[in-house]
Scaffold this active site. Sequence first.
Site, PDB file in Angstrom:
ATOM      1  N   GLY A 163     -83.097 -17.446  15.406  1.00 10.83           N
ATOM      2  CA  GLY A 163     -81.575 -17.045  15.206  1.00 10.83           C
ATOM      3  C   GLY A 163     -80.836 -16.586  16.508  1.00 10.83           C
ATOM      4  O   GLY A 163     -81.384 -17.223  17.901  1.00 10.83           O
ATOM      5  N   CYS A 164     -80.558 -15.437  16.985  1.00 14.86           N
ATOM      6  CA  CYS A 164     -79.744 -15.247  18.351  1.00 14.86           C
ATOM      7  C   CYS A 164     -80.260 -14.957  19.466  1.00 14.86           C
ATOM      8  O   CYS A 164     -79.613 -15.626  20.537  1.00 14.86           O
ATOM      9  CB  CYS A 164     -78.984 -13.903  17.825  1.00 14.86           C
ATOM     10  N   TYR A 165     -81.956 -14.463  19.500  1.00 15.84           N
ATOM     11  CA  TYR A 165     -82.607 -14.447  21.397  1.00 15.84           C
ATOM     12  C   TYR A 165     -82.936 -15.377  21.062  1.00 15.84           C
ATOM     13  O   TYR A 165     -83.799 -15.824  22.188  1.00 15.84           O
ATOM     14  CB  TYR A 165     -82.682 -13.259  20.504  1.00 15.84           C
TER      15      TYR A 165
END
Length: 370
Positions: A163-165
Site C-alpha cells: 500500500g501507501c507506505y
Amino acid sequence: MRPRGKSAVSRKKAACVSAYLNAIGTAVPDHDIHQAFIGWAEARLPTRERALFGRMAGRAGIAHRWSVLPRATDGGSPIEPGGFYATDPLPPTSARMALYAEAAPALAEQAVAALGNAFVADTITHLVVASCTGFTAPGVDQMLAARLGLSPNVERLLIGFMGCYAAVTALRAARHIVRSEPGARILVVTVELCSLHLRPMDEIEPLLAGLLFGDGAAAAIVSADPRGLTLGPGFSTTLAEAESLITWTIGDQGFAMTLSGEVPGRIAAALTDETTRTRLAGGDRPEEIAHWAVHAGGRSILDAVAHGLSLDDMALSDSRDVLHAYGNMSSSTLMFVLARILRRGVSGPGVALAFGPGLAAEGFAFGPVA
C-alpha cells in the site's frame, strides 16, 4: 575461502558507507478522470447526500487525478458509453489485471525516462519495484527490466500489496543494499494504477475514499555516489487496535479499499504521544526538522499530521501540492513529494513518513549530502 581479516575489514568498510538518493523521475498518464468520478459518484447517492458529497469534494484539495484507462469511444471518461467501466456488472478482476500487465510497465518506463542522464542501463545492479494495484507473472520487475535493457544478471526485488507506505520500504531496502554492497547502483520504481479498481458503490464513505486515488509512477537512483540527499535510518510503528481501519482486499470486481473515517483522528492522537512523536521525528523535535515528506493520503491525513506534530502551515506544502495536482497515487505519492524537495535542494534534516494498511507508519530520516 577468504581470509578472516579481510572479511572483517570489508564489513567495517561497508558499515561506514552512506546511501544517497541521487535522482527521482515521475510520470502520470494524460487522462484526467477526477471530475468524471465526481459526477458518477453524485449520481449514485440519494439526493439528500449529494450536496454533502459535493462540499467534501470541494474541500478535498484535489484538482486532478490521472488514469491509464482509455477514453470512451467519443473521447469521454471510462464510465461513459464505450468506456472500460460502461458495463453492468463492472469488469471482472481478470480484465483489470490484463490491463495492469500492459499499462504498469509502460508507465513505469516513462518514470525511468524522466530520470534523464541519471539512468544508465548498464550501470544498474539492482532493481526494486513496489506496486499494490495489480498482479502479473512474469512480474512488472521482469517486464520493466526487459523494456529498459537491463542486464539479465540484475538482482530484482518486488514489493507487493504494502500500500501507501511501500515507497518507504523500497527506499529503505535500497539503502541496506548500498550499505552492504557499496558498488551497487539501484533503480527503485513505484507504479500504481489505482483507477483500475472502481467498484459498485452507493454509500458516501467509500465514494469519498474513491475520490482520492489516481495513477502514477516514480523512479529513483540510489547509490553510494554522494549526490542528491542522504538516506538515513528507517523506523516503523503500528497503531494498536487499528488493523481494520485501512484494508485492501481482492474481490471479483477489482480490489476493495476500506479507508475508515476514523483514520485521521487516530493518527493525530498517536502523534500527540511524546514517544511516538520522537520516533517519527527521527529522534529530533518536530520543529527542528527542515523538510517533511509526508505521504499525501488526503487532506484530512495531512491536517492530522500537521496538528499532531504542531507543524506550521508551510511544513507540508510539498505534500499538499502533490495531492492537488495528482491525488493519492498510493506508493508513488511519497516519491513525488521527495522529488519536489530534491529539486529545490535539501538544506537540513528531513523526515519521510507514510501511513498504510493495518494503520502502520513507516518512514526514514534524510538530510543533505555532507
